[in-house]
Design a protein around this motif. Structure first.
Motif, PDB file in Angstrom:
ATOM      1  N   PHE A  66       0.965  -1.219   0.030  1.00  0.00           N
ATOM      2  CA  PHE A  66       0.049  -0.094  -0.054  1.00  0.00           C
ATOM      3  C   PHE A  66       0.930   1.154   0.080  1.00  0.00           C
ATOM      4  O   PHE A  66       1.621   1.491   1.089  1.00  0.00           O
ATOM      5  CB  PHE A  66      -0.928  -0.088   1.218  1.00  0.00           C
ATOM      6  CG  PHE A  66      -1.901   1.058   1.190  1.00  0.00           C
ATOM      7  CD1 PHE A  66      -3.149   0.666   0.773  1.00  0.00           C
ATOM      8  CD2 PHE A  66      -1.686   2.456   1.525  1.00  0.00           C
ATOM      9  CE1 PHE A  66      -4.160   1.557   0.566  1.00  0.00           C
ATOM     10  CE2 PHE A  66      -2.628   3.349   1.626  1.00  0.00           C
ATOM     11  CZ  PHE A  66      -4.109   3.003   1.170  1.00  0.00           C
ATOM     12  N   SER A  68       1.953   5.346  -0.071  1.00  0.00           N
ATOM     13  CA  SER A  68       1.640   6.679   0.388  1.00  0.00           C
ATOM     14  C   SER A  68       0.399   6.765   1.673  1.00  0.00           C
ATOM     15  O   SER A  68      -0.337   7.240   1.516  1.00  0.00           O
ATOM     16  CB  SER A  68       1.118   7.505  -0.695  1.00  0.00           C
ATOM     17  OG  SER A  68       2.182   7.856  -1.533  1.00  0.00           O
ATOM     18  N   ASN A  70      -0.296   8.247   4.702  1.00  0.00           N
ATOM     19  CA  ASN A  70      -0.248   9.224   5.300  1.00  0.00           C
ATOM     20  C   ASN A  70      -1.399  10.269   5.529  1.00  0.00           C
ATOM     21  O   ASN A  70      -2.083  10.023   4.362  1.00  0.00           O
ATOM     22  CB  ASN A  70       1.254  10.164   5.048  1.00  0.00           C
ATOM     23  CG  ASN A  70       1.117  10.637   3.651  1.00  0.00           C
ATOM     24  OD1 ASN A  70       0.346  11.571   3.550  1.00  0.00           O
ATOM     25  ND2 ASN A  70       2.062  10.024   2.744  1.00  0.00           N
ATOM     26  N   PRO A  71      -1.461  10.996   6.381  1.00  0.00           N
ATOM     27  CA  PRO A  71      -2.805  11.586   6.541  1.00  0.00           C
ATOM     28  C   PRO A  71      -3.167  12.619   5.428  1.00  0.00           C
ATOM     29  O   PRO A  71      -4.368  12.890   5.030  1.00  0.00           O
ATOM     30  CB  PRO A  71      -2.625  12.479   7.806  1.00  0.00           C
ATOM     31  CG  PRO A  71      -1.765  11.853   8.640  1.00  0.00           C
ATOM     32  CD  PRO A  71      -0.932  11.001   7.479  1.00  0.00           C
ATOM     33  N   ALA A  72      -2.058  13.074   4.860  1.00  0.00           N
ATOM     34  CA  ALA A  72      -2.320  13.909   3.506  1.00  0.00           C
ATOM     35  C   ALA A  72      -2.653  13.304   2.267  1.00  0.00           C
ATOM     36  O   ALA A  72      -3.574  13.819   1.315  1.00  0.00           O
ATOM     37  CB  ALA A  72      -1.041  14.874   3.323  1.00  0.00           C
ATOM     38  N   ALA A  74      -3.517   9.956   2.042  1.00  0.00           N
ATOM     39  CA  ALA A  74      -4.638   9.121   1.977  1.00  0.00           C
ATOM     40  C   ALA A  74      -5.376   9.026   3.645  1.00  0.00           C
ATOM     41  O   ALA A  74      -5.460   8.584   4.438  1.00  0.00           O
ATOM     42  CB  ALA A  74      -4.051   7.388   2.369  1.00  0.00           C
ATOM     43  N   PRO A  75      -6.102  10.240   3.729  1.00  0.00           N
ATOM     44  CA  PRO A  75      -6.863  10.584   4.559  1.00  0.00           C
ATOM     45  C   PRO A  75      -8.038   9.804   4.959  1.00  0.00           C
ATOM     46  O   PRO A  75      -8.390   9.733   6.189  1.00  0.00           O
ATOM     47  CB  PRO A  75      -7.535  12.122   4.372  1.00  0.00           C
ATOM     48  CG  PRO A  75      -7.522  12.135   2.761  1.00  0.00           C
ATOM     49  CD  PRO A  75      -6.581  11.279   2.467  1.00  0.00           C
ATOM     50  N   GLU A  76      -8.435   9.036   4.087  1.00  0.00           N
ATOM     51  CA  GLU A  76      -9.492   7.917   4.184  1.00  0.00           C
ATOM     52  C   GLU A  76      -9.209   6.717   4.942  1.00  0.00           C
ATOM     53  O   GLU A  76     -10.271   6.059   5.314  1.00  0.00           O
ATOM     54  CB  GLU A  76     -10.503   7.755   2.975  1.00  0.00           C
ATOM     55  CG  GLU A  76      -9.844   6.986   1.862  1.00  0.00           C
ATOM     56  CD  GLU A  76      -8.359   7.794   1.148  1.00  0.00           C
ATOM     57  OE1 GLU A  76      -8.232   8.991   1.423  1.00  0.00           O
ATOM     58  OE2 GLU A  76      -7.672   6.815   0.320  1.00  0.00           O
ATOM     59  N   THR A  77      -7.799   6.451   5.055  1.00  0.00           N
ATOM     60  CA  THR A  77      -7.627   5.227   5.503  1.00  0.00           C
ATOM     61  C   THR A  77      -6.571   5.199   6.736  1.00  0.00           C
ATOM     62  O   THR A  77      -6.089   6.287   6.493  1.00  0.00           O
ATOM     63  CB  THR A  77      -7.420   4.278   4.278  1.00  0.00           C
ATOM     64  OG1 THR A  77      -7.133   2.986   4.960  1.00  0.00           O
ATOM     65  CG2 THR A  77      -5.848   4.676   3.840  1.00  0.00           C
ATOM     66  N   THR A  78      -6.372   4.141   7.547  1.00  0.00           N
ATOM     67  CA  THR A  78      -5.392   4.324   8.382  1.00  0.00           C
ATOM     68  C   THR A  78      -4.636   2.916   8.588  1.00  0.00           C
ATOM     69  O   THR A  78      -5.082   2.003   7.635  1.00  0.00           O
ATOM     70  CB  THR A  78      -6.225   4.509   9.780  1.00  0.00           C
ATOM     71  OG1 THR A  78      -7.094   3.209  10.115  1.00  0.00           O
ATOM     72  CG2 THR A  78      -6.891   5.747  10.143  1.00  0.00           C
ATOM     73  N   ASP A  81      -7.036  -0.077   8.886  1.00  0.00           N
ATOM     74  CA  ASP A  81      -7.667  -0.390   7.707  1.00  0.00           C
ATOM     75  C   ASP A  81      -6.962  -1.038   6.635  1.00  0.00           C
ATOM     76  O   ASP A  81      -7.338  -2.175   5.996  1.00  0.00           O
ATOM     77  CB  ASP A  81      -8.477   0.938   7.000  1.00  0.00           C
ATOM     78  CG  ASP A  81      -9.308   1.729   7.877  1.00  0.00           C
ATOM     79  OD1 ASP A  81     -10.172   1.013   8.532  1.00  0.00           O
ATOM     80  OD2 ASP A  81      -9.352   2.858   7.696  1.00  0.00           O
ATOM     81  N   VAL A  82      -5.768  -0.545   6.467  1.00  0.00           N
ATOM     82  CA  VAL A  82      -4.859  -1.215   5.440  1.00  0.00           C
ATOM     83  C   VAL A  82      -4.374  -2.701   5.945  1.00  0.00           C
ATOM     84  O   VAL A  82      -4.500  -3.682   5.097  1.00  0.00           O
ATOM     85  CB  VAL A  82      -3.529  -0.481   5.156  1.00  0.00           C
ATOM     86  CG1 VAL A  82      -2.846  -1.022   4.428  1.00  0.00           C
ATOM     87  CG2 VAL A  82      -3.951   1.120   4.677  1.00  0.00           C
TER      88      VAL A  82
END
Lengths: 401, 365
Positions: A66, A68, A70-72, A74-78, A81-82
């Motif tokens: 997976f 990139s 990082n909050p900037a 991929a804000p929709e995932t943590t 989740d991954v």
């Protein structure tokens, strides 16, 4: 350890001929979580290629990754989740390739006790903060940075070197300090300069890579180094701005050089100004970990792996290497060879206890920026004091915190 | 003349179908199977309760920001500063999480209240810049966003830096009592977060529909000069709209800090505020549709995590689908407006201006 890996790879290769169909059915999936894109020609790409290496040498393995996270970007995932996705796809070992994932890895690992997590470059397996299914891995890049610093010290004509640092923590401080020690040593020993005349300036951009409007712009900072009299910039960030800018300025006729970081192929951005690149080769250690998990022998460990001194660029055995760049003059290249041989002799000297395996350059007298003595005359520094280096060394210009 | 319900439904569905078709075409062009892609996104969002929790955890801050933006848009304000308001909310909540030590039930509530206050302060700065110094809220907002980000990074790398061995890319994880608890391990979502989001939706919808304040906002938004002449306190309306948005954005920021990341991180707002702007523009500032469209966005984006892991497709694909939807909806809206304008011109009654007025009125219902 390395020989064991080599042997195992050989055995696996032989086995694969015999038992390929059986293994192919029993596919072993491992995950790699990257903080940047898989083609950044820096930190993240080095990890991605480490995963490709595992696929190539350990039969029956398949990487899922997976990029990139990082909050900037991929804000929709943590990370949770991954990891949930990866485990759902069958992953049994997951490499979380950034110290930004250190705390999250512990948290997520508790929710997936049957999966092994390797966080790079945390220390929670050392401090005991990590659950038992989390290990740590890091290459001893200090050696690479000593060599990088040496290449800069050998080459500088203005006696001024810039170090483009990311954010400030123990890892980035010790790497910057290693480059400084290498530069000083070679400036004196081979180039015949007075090390006290050498200017070594560190600028921290604020993050591992450029985030417009948030970090300092690494392009601008590299230019600022050159504008203020430095002629070599050593990069400590994940991406390639330093060498790109050096290439642009050299094209305008300036005598400037750069030392990129992290990734084997980083010099390709501007070969003529590249003095060389200290890089990580994650493949062999990734493979060793994956194999250990496969055969059930993995146990929690904090690994800080050095180069293979018989050949630091051996892709099957060395975790850390240094590729010489075209920008290095013939004499400088010869001196650098010499320096590396000295490092190897020191590191493999059986009379030096392995717990003090870092180069004699990390021996006293060494003083931190605020005057605290790190090591008195003739004393060696404990590697863990290097790992947790709390300040830059006296003589370096730049912020420690 | 009012469109019948079939036409309306067609105009609602058309852009979605068109954008799915366009995205499918693009996926085929890059050599993948569009059906597999859509399946993966769906699985990624609804595979199990954990996956669905990921969607809800993105939806909560998104819907909070969006409802706040419904309020500012109604008042005619482009609150670009919503990102910064979120960030300051996260900073205030993080301060509470690290330095307040209240009895357990009060602790989290106090942190969220702090976050709301922080967001409100940041929003009112943009408001004061506008009404006192005449700085347009877009420019003020952009500057305040940058300032909030720099502030967070300063705190993370400075005073709130974790002790040695920490990553310096986040504060130390907050203590368990200071973060929002999960409903369950299988469905890691904060109940309190859900309740706040629900209250925000209902509260904003009711306030805009049935209160004097809501009416004043609408008047200010439509024509501030006439509103002022008619005795509407327009300055006050604008300021209160911004503050309400700041409160909700602050709550959204606290969700990111106290639940999603359980620490303060640089850029933890992740552009959710900007996405909220898009959501609200897309629904034509209608409060009732906002949570649904926000949910659709959360599904597509959250589901695309699986897409990336399973098919290793470029991460921008979800963005492509999202932008195509936006483009198509805007096109459909434009088309509908033209169509209805033509019809009303053909009809003898009522006059053009009256139609426009009525149209806008329905748009704001």
């Amino acid at each position: 350890m390395r020989h064991k890996v080599g042997l195992f790879v050989l055995v696996c290769a032989l086995l694969s001929v015999v038992a390929l169909p059986a293994l192919a059915q029993d596919e072993f999936v491992f995950g790699v979580v990257l903080v940047g894109p898989e083609n950044d020609r820096g930190w993240s790409q080095a990890h991605y290629e480490g995963g490709l290496y595992v696929e190539a040498v350990v039969p029956g393995t398949r990487m899922i990754y997976f990029p990139s996270l990082n909050p900037a970007d991929a804000p929709e995932t943590t990370l949770l989740d991954v990891v949930d996705e990866m485990v759902d796809q069958g992953a049994r070992v997951i490499f979380t390739a950034s110290d930004a994932f250190e705390e999250d890895t512990n948290r997520v690992a508790k929710a997936f006790p049957d999966v092994v997590f390797i966080n790079i470059s945390g220390d929670d397996a050392l401090t005991g903060a990590a659950p038992s299914n989390v290990g740590n891995l890091m290459g001893q890049m200090e050696w690479g940075k000593l060599i990088a610093g040496c290449a800069a010290g050998l080459t500088t004509q203005t006696g001024s070197i810039g170090y483009l640092g990311p954010l400030i923590n123990a890892e980035t401080r010790r790497l910057a300090a290693s480059a400084y020690l290498g530069a000083r040593y070679c400036y004196e020993t081979y180039a015949g300069g007075n090390p006290n005349d050498l200017t070594f300036t560190v600028t921290w951009i604020g993050f591992w890579f450029n985030i417009p409007g948030v970090t300092l712009d690494p392009n601008e900072e590299t230019n600022a180094f050159y504008n203020s009299g430095a002629d070599v910039v050593i990069s400590g960030i994940d991406t390639t701005e330093a060498i790109v800018v050096a290439g642009q300025r050299a094209a305008r006729g300036e005598a400037v050089w750069a030392v990129p970081y992290d990734y084997l192929g980083a010099c390709e951005e501007a070969p003529e100004v590249c003095l060389g690149v200290p890089y990580f080769h994650w493949g062999p250690d990734y493979a060793e970990i994956v194999m250990a998990v496969m055969d059930g022998t993995w146990s929690q460990d904090w690994e800080w792996v050095g180069p293979d001194w018989s050949d630091i660029n051996n892709p099957d055995t060395s975790a850390v290497g240094f590729i010489f760049g075209d920008g290095l003059s013939e004499e400088s290249a010869a001196a650098l060879e010499d320096f590396i041989a000295d490092l190897a002799a020191y590191a493999t000297n059986p009379f030096i206890p392995p717990s003090f395996a870092l180069w004699s350059g990390w021996a006293g007298p060494l003083v931190l920026q605020d005057g605290t003595v790190l090591a008195a005359e003739g004393e060696l520094v404990d590697p863990l004091d290097v790992w947790y280096l709390g300040q830059l060394l006296r003589g370096m210009i730049g912020a420690s915190s | 003349m009012k469109m019948n319900w079939m036409t309306r439904l067609a105009f609602a569905l058309l852009p979605i179908i068109a954008s799915l078709a366009i995205t499918a075409l693009l996926i085929t062009l890059v050599g993948s199977d569009p059906r597999a892609v859509f399946e993966r996104v769906f699985e990624g969002a609804f595979r199990n309760s954990t996956a669905f929790a990921g969607v809800v955890n993105f939806w909560i801050p998104l819907v909070l920001c969006s409802m706040g933006l419904v309020v500012t848009f109604t008042a005619g304000l482009w609150n670009i500063g919503v990102e910064g308001q979120m960030m300051v909310g996260a900073i205030f909540a993080s301060w509470g999480a690290q330095f307040l030590a209240l009895p357990a039930p009060l602790q989290v509530g106090a942190e969220i209240a702090l976050a709301m206050a922080g967001g409100a302060v940041w929003a009112s700065l943009a408001g004061l810049l506008k009404v006192r110094l005449g700085v347009h809220e877009i420019f003020g907002g952009v500057a305040l966003n940058a300032l909030a980000n720099v502030w967070a990074i300063y705190l993370i790398s400075g005073p709130w830096q974790p002790p040695e061995g920490g990553s310096a890319q986040a504060t130390r994880p907050f203590p368990p009592d200071a973060v929002l608890p999960s409903i369950s391990n299988a469905f890691p979502v904060s109940l309190l977060g859900l309740i706040i989001a629900f209250l925000a939706v209902v509260g904003v919808a009711l306030a805009l529909r049935g209160t004097r304040w809501g009416l004043q906002l609408k008047a200010t938004g439509k024509n501030p000069r006439s509103a002022l002449l008619l005795g509407v306190p327009t300055t006050q309306s604008a300021l209160t709209a911004l503050i309400v948005c700041g409160v909700l954005a602050g709550a959204a920021g606290s969700y990111r800090a106290l639940f999603t990341y359980t620490s303060l991180r640089p850029l933890l707002t992740g552009g959710i505020g900007f996405l909220g702007l898009l959501v609200v523009l897309l629904v034509g500032v209608r409060a009732i549709w906002t949570p649904l469209v926000a949910f659709a966005f959360a599904v597509v984006l959250g589901g695309s995590t699986r897409l990336r892991v399973a098919l290793q497709l470029d991460q921008s694909l979800a963005g492509v689908l999202q932008s195509t939807v936006v483009l198509m909806v805007l096109l459909a809206n434009g088309l509908r407006r033209r169509l209805s304008a033509r019809r009303s011109v053909e009809a003898p009654q009522p006059t053009q201006t009256a139609v426009d007025f009525k149209q806008e009125q329905t748009a704001h219902e």
